[in-house]
Structures are given as C-alpha cells and as structure tokens.
Design a protein around this motif. Structure first.
Motif, PDB file in Angstrom:
ATOM      1  N   GLU A  27       1.002  -1.244  -0.026  1.00 32.13           N
ATOM      2  CA  GLU A  27      -0.166   0.150  -0.068  1.00 32.13           C
ATOM      3  C   GLU A  27       0.986   1.136   0.021  1.00 32.13           C
ATOM      4  OE1 GLU A  27      -3.133   0.001   2.917  1.00 32.13           O
ATOM      5  OE2 GLU A  27      -3.751  -1.876   2.622  1.00 32.13           O
ATOM      6  N   LEU A  28       0.901   1.927  -1.118  1.00 31.16           N
ATOM      7  CA  LEU A  28       1.587   3.141  -1.147  1.00 31.16           C
ATOM      8  C   LEU A  28       0.797   4.395  -0.891  1.00 31.16           C
ATOM      9  CD1 LEU A  28       3.202   2.280  -4.725  1.00 31.16           C
ATOM     10  CD2 LEU A  28       4.366   2.095  -2.505  1.00 31.16           C
ATOM     11  N   ALA A  29       1.541   5.444  -0.197  1.00 26.92           N
ATOM     12  CA  ALA A  29       0.954   6.591   0.439  1.00 26.92           C
ATOM     13  C   ALA A  29       0.470   7.358  -0.929  1.00 26.92           C
ATOM     14  CB  ALA A  29       1.911   7.332   1.149  1.00 26.92           C
ATOM     15  N   SER A  30      -0.634   8.285  -0.742  1.00 24.52           N
ATOM     16  CA  SER A  30      -0.903   9.171  -1.847  1.00 24.52           C
ATOM     17  C   SER A  30       0.200  10.177  -1.779  1.00 24.52           C
ATOM     18  CB  SER A  30      -2.478   9.609  -1.485  1.00 24.52           C
ATOM     19  OG  SER A  30      -2.164  10.645  -0.301  1.00 24.52           O
ATOM     20  N   ARG A  31      -0.081  10.790  -3.071  1.00 18.20           N
ATOM     21  CA  ARG A  31       0.939  11.829  -3.321  1.00 18.20           C
ATOM     22  C   ARG A  31       0.402  13.060  -4.092  1.00 18.20           C
ATOM     23  NH1 ARG A  31       5.914   9.618  -7.047  1.00 18.20           N
ATOM     24  NH2 ARG A  31       6.155   8.478  -5.020  1.00 18.20           N
ATOM     25  N   ARG A  32       0.571  14.301  -3.792  1.00 21.17           N
ATOM     26  CA  ARG A  32       0.020  15.409  -4.599  1.00 21.17           C
ATOM     27  C   ARG A  32       0.569  15.538  -5.942  1.00 21.17           C
ATOM     28  NH1 ARG A  32      -3.327  19.897  -3.065  1.00 21.17           N
ATOM     29  NH2 ARG A  32      -4.291  18.109  -1.647  1.00 21.17           N
ATOM     30  N   VAL A  33      -0.389  15.451  -7.007  1.00 19.94           N
ATOM     31  CA  VAL A  33       0.144  15.678  -8.370  1.00 19.94           C
ATOM     32  C   VAL A  33      -0.730  16.728  -9.105  1.00 19.94           C
ATOM     33  CG1 VAL A  33       1.101  13.388  -8.488  1.00 19.94           C
ATOM     34  CG2 VAL A  33      -1.274  13.634  -9.166  1.00 19.94           C
ATOM     35  N   THR A  34      -0.410  17.174 -10.262  1.00 20.28           N
ATOM     36  CA  THR A  34      -1.262  18.119 -10.849  1.00 20.28           C
ATOM     37  C   THR A  34      -1.510  17.562 -12.267  1.00 20.28           C
ATOM     38  OG1 THR A  34      -0.276  19.894  -9.834  1.00 20.28           O
ATOM     39  CG2 THR A  34      -1.286  20.394 -11.950  1.00 20.28           C
ATOM     40  N   VAL A  35      -2.630  17.243 -12.583  1.00 16.49           N
ATOM     41  CA  VAL A  35      -3.274  16.898 -13.976  1.00 16.49           C
ATOM     42  C   VAL A  35      -3.663  18.299 -14.780  1.00 16.49           C
ATOM     43  CG1 VAL A  35      -4.672  15.703 -15.175  1.00 16.49           C
ATOM     44  CG2 VAL A  35      -3.824  14.864 -13.154  1.00 16.49           C
ATOM     45  N   ALA A  36      -2.775  19.032 -15.321  1.00 13.66           N
ATOM     46  CA  ALA A  36      -3.451  20.224 -16.149  1.00 13.66           C
ATOM     47  C   ALA A  36      -4.240  20.034 -17.119  1.00 13.66           C
ATOM     48  CB  ALA A  36      -2.062  20.797 -16.709  1.00 13.66           C
ATOM     49  N   ALA A  37      -4.229  18.881 -17.783  1.00 10.61           N
ATOM     50  CA  ALA A  37      -5.259  18.620 -18.906  1.00 10.61           C
ATOM     51  C   ALA A  37      -5.567  17.230 -18.911  1.00 10.61           C
ATOM     52  CB  ALA A  37      -4.783  18.980 -20.410  1.00 10.61           C
ATOM     53  N   PHE A  38      -6.972  16.681 -19.072  1.00 13.63           N
ATOM     54  CA  PHE A  38      -7.392  15.191 -19.185  1.00 13.63           C
ATOM     55  C   PHE A  38      -8.553  15.463 -20.159  1.00 13.63           C
ATOM     56  CE2 PHE A  38      -8.419  11.559 -16.214  1.00 13.63           C
ATOM     57  CZ  PHE A  38      -8.444  10.762 -17.265  1.00 13.63           C
ATOM     58  N   ASP A  39      -8.292  15.263 -21.369  1.00 11.93           N
ATOM     59  CA  ASP A  39      -8.876  15.550 -22.368  1.00 11.93           C
ATOM     60  C   ASP A  39      -9.380  14.079 -23.301  1.00 11.93           C
ATOM     61  OD1 ASP A  39      -8.806  18.360 -22.142  1.00 11.93           O
ATOM     62  OD2 ASP A  39      -7.135  18.433 -23.443  1.00 11.93           O
ATOM     63  N   VAL A  40     -10.677  13.878 -23.370  1.00 13.79           N
ATOM     64  CA  VAL A  40     -11.243  12.797 -24.277  1.00 13.79           C
ATOM     65  C   VAL A  40     -11.332  13.099 -25.593  1.00 13.79           C
ATOM     66  CG1 VAL A  40     -13.302  11.193 -24.872  1.00 13.79           C
ATOM     67  CG2 VAL A  40     -12.725  11.993 -22.196  1.00 13.79           C
ATOM     68  N   LEU A  41     -10.490  12.562 -26.537  1.00 11.60           N
ATOM     69  CA  LEU A  41     -10.099  12.460 -27.728  1.00 11.60           C
ATOM     70  C   LEU A  41     -11.239  11.577 -28.524  1.00 11.60           C
ATOM     71  CD1 LEU A  41      -6.374  12.798 -28.015  1.00 11.60           C
ATOM     72  CD2 LEU A  41      -7.962  14.468 -27.739  1.00 11.60           C
ATOM     73  N   GLY A  42     -11.503  10.475 -28.113  1.00 12.86           N
ATOM     74  CA  GLY A  42     -12.576   9.581 -28.594  1.00 12.86           C
ATOM     75  C   GLY A  42     -13.033   8.693 -27.677  1.00 12.86           C
ATOM     76  N   MET A  43     -14.216   8.133 -28.096  1.00 13.80           N
ATOM     77  CA  MET A  43     -14.857   7.049 -27.051  1.00 13.80           C
ATOM     78  C   MET A  43     -15.566   6.099 -28.077  1.00 13.80           C
ATOM     79  SD  MET A  43     -18.205   7.885 -24.602  1.00 13.80           S
ATOM     80  CE  MET A  43     -17.363   9.102 -23.798  1.00 13.80           C
ATOM     81  N   ARG A  44     -15.299   4.870 -27.737  1.00 12.90           N
ATOM     82  CA  ARG A  44     -15.694   3.643 -28.405  1.00 12.90           C
ATOM     83  C   ARG A  44     -16.348   2.916 -27.451  1.00 12.90           C
ATOM     84  NH1 ARG A  44     -11.264   4.651 -29.967  1.00 12.90           N
ATOM     85  NH2 ARG A  44     -10.102   3.145 -28.799  1.00 12.90           N
ATOM     86  N   ARG A  45     -17.766   2.607 -27.579  1.00 13.97           N
ATOM     87  CA  ARG A  45     -18.751   1.643 -26.696  1.00 13.97           C
ATOM     88  C   ARG A  45     -18.956   0.291 -27.532  1.00 13.97           C
ATOM     89  NH1 ARG A  45     -21.790   3.958 -22.357  1.00 13.97           N
ATOM     90  NH2 ARG A  45     -21.586   6.218 -22.460  1.00 13.97           N
ATOM     91  N   GLU A  46     -18.435  -0.753 -26.484  1.00 17.28           N
ATOM     92  CA  GLU A  46     -18.689  -1.957 -27.029  1.00 17.28           C
ATOM     93  C   GLU A  46     -19.707  -2.718 -25.925  1.00 17.28           C
ATOM     94  OE1 GLU A  46     -17.518  -3.343 -29.580  1.00 17.28           O
ATOM     95  OE2 GLU A  46     -15.934  -1.768 -30.083  1.00 17.28           O
TER      96      GLU A  46
END
Length: 299
Positions: free
Chosen positions: A142-161
């Motif tokens: 079990e690893l400790a959490s760490r503070r990180v920064t996600v500056a962008a998280f963009d969906v470019l495409g989606m495929r539903r099965e």
C-alpha cells in the motif's frame, strides 16, 4: 564520443533499461542514463543522457509530461494496465448505463491538483526495495498518496462495446503522475473498474517525441543535442564570460552578471562558445554551482 542529450522514441515491449543498454552499445560508452522510466507496454519519448550530459538528467526528471493513452472501462487489473491479471468484469448492463456526462464528471474530478495513490506495481521504493518486486513476491503493498497536478485530461475519442468503453485521452501532468492510476480511479469512481490498454509519452517539458529518433534508426553522433542546447530547453540561461566560466568551473561563486535577470530555482551557466559550464543557483547576488560540467575530453 561527445556528451549530449538524445531523444529516443521507445518501442513497445522494451524496458527503459533495454533502451539504455542498446544506446550504450551504439554510443560506445557506459555513461548513459535516462530522465524518467516508461513501462514496457508504453511507447514514446525517452530523454537519454550520454557521457557528461548524464549530470543534466537530474534537472530534467521533474519536467511536466504529456501522454496519449487509451483507458478501458469495464474491469480493472492487478497492474492497472493490460499486462496484469484481470479482475471480475462489471455487469455489461451497468457498463452500458454509464452516461457520457458521468465520464466527463469523473474526468473533471481527476483534473487539477489531486492526491493520487500510485499503482502498487511501480518503481517506487518501499523500505529500500521497488514496490513491483514486493508485489511479484506476493506482498500486499500500500503506497501513500502524493499530490500531483493533472493540467489537462481531454477525451479525444470514445468507443462503446457490449461490455466495455474505450476512451482515447490526452493527459498533461506533473512529474510523478501515474496514468495507470488515473484509469484505475476513473473506473472506480464510475463503479465499473478501469485499466490502461495503451500509453504513449509525447512530450517531456519542451522535448517533443516528434524530434525523437526510433531506436533502429538512431545515429548517436548526429542525433546528440549539445548539453547547452538541451539545458536551454529546460532552464533559464545565464550567459557568462570566459573569466566567469573559468571561476565557475573551479567551483567558485561569481556575481550575477550585469543585465542578467534574477531567477528562482536553478539556471544554466553557458559560456560564449555555447559550452554548458554548470547548473547554478542564486544565493543573494552570486551564482553558486549546483552541478558542474568539466571540460569534455573525447572518449
């Protein structure tokens, strides 16, 4: 062989260590290292230092990164990616009921400054040993959490099965962010599980994979980026005179050159002949050497 920085487009199936070993043979030197590991499944940009430029890698490791990835929603795995043992899959009806808006909300919650628990199968050391070694030996890590920064998280495409949803995404993030953990946490938030099926690193700071060589086509001598040029892509540059370069080269402190802007953190002291003399920090009004780069001698 001179020193410098190489940009290599790592192929799938090789470890970062494999790429370094191949580069050592091509460069004819043992002094080769990299500025940030990629998993064997991943492809993309590895920043590699050769000879004296390996000293620069420490100052490149913390640069922000950009990735292209595919997240599969529907089940998780023991490694949070496609190489792990799959966990039980979610009911297809539950997966089908996951709305686009819920996915968008889940991604928004994982954007910005977040506390992230790294994947247990990671290179993070626990009591002196890599977490992935402990996991492979059957330990529960079990690893400790760490503070990180996600500056962008963009969906470019989606495929539903029938039983899954694939998301093609682009992520810009701080160093130390695990894209596998984003896939895991998004799947957990949606109640269906998630893991990574593809990962490509496209950028490290201002170093871009578009400028990288494939390993098979790598010509080390022609691909080497001079240490001063590489440092200039990552750090502020302080131009120094020959006299200042000599003093800095001997580890002496020198006054911040007239006209040079004060800076935070570290900067590259570069001589007039485009030689990287040292990485320096500002102490009051003087430059103090953090990492020196001795005069190169061809190996």
């Amino acid at each position: 062989m001179n020193s410098g920085i190489l940009l290599v487009d790592k192929p799938e199936g090789m470890t970062s260590h494999d790429v370094v070993a191949r580069t050592r043979r091509l460069a004819g030197t043992r002094k080769v290292g990299h500025a940030g590991t990629l998993d064997p499944m991943a492809t993309g940009l590895l920043v590699i230092g050769v000879n004296g430029a390996t000293r620069l890698l420490h100052h490149l490791v913390g640069l922000d990164k950009e990735y292209l990835a595919t997240i599969r929603l529907g089940w998780g795995t023991s490694t949070d990616d496609a190489e792990g043992e799959p966990f039980p899959a979610a009911d297809p009806a539950v997966v089908a009921a996951v709305a686009d808006a819920a996915i968008a909300d889940g991604i928004a919650a994982l954007t910005g400054e977040i506390d992230q628990v790294p994947s247990s199968v990671s290179a993070i050391k626990v009591d002196g040993r890599r977490a992935y070694d402990r996991v492979r030996e059957g330990e529960a890590v079990e690893l400790a959490s760490r503070r990180v920064t996600v500056a962008a998280f963009d969906v470019l495409g989606m495929r539903r099965e029938a039983a899954s949803i694939d998301l093609d995404v682009r992520v810009e993030c701080s160093s130390g962010t695990y894209i596998r953990a984003l896939a895991r946490d998004l799947g957990a938030a949606l109640g269906v599980g998630g893991h990574l099926t593809a990962l490509r690193r496209t950028r490290v700071g201002r170093f871009d994979v578009a400028d990288a060589s494939t390993l098979d086509a790598l010509d080390v001598a022609s691909a080497l980026l001079a240490p001063a040029a590489a440092a200039a892509l990552a750090l502020p540059v302080i131009a120094v005179t020959d006299d200042e370069a000599r003093d800095i080269g001997h580890g002496k402190r020198v006054a911040l050159p007239a006209g040079a802007e004060p800076f935070a953190g570290v900067a590259a002291a570069v001589a007039g002949d485009d030689r990287l003399i040292a990485i320096v920090e500002l102490r009051g009004t003087t430059l103090k050497v953090v990492t020196g780069f001795p005069q190169e001698v061809d190996a």
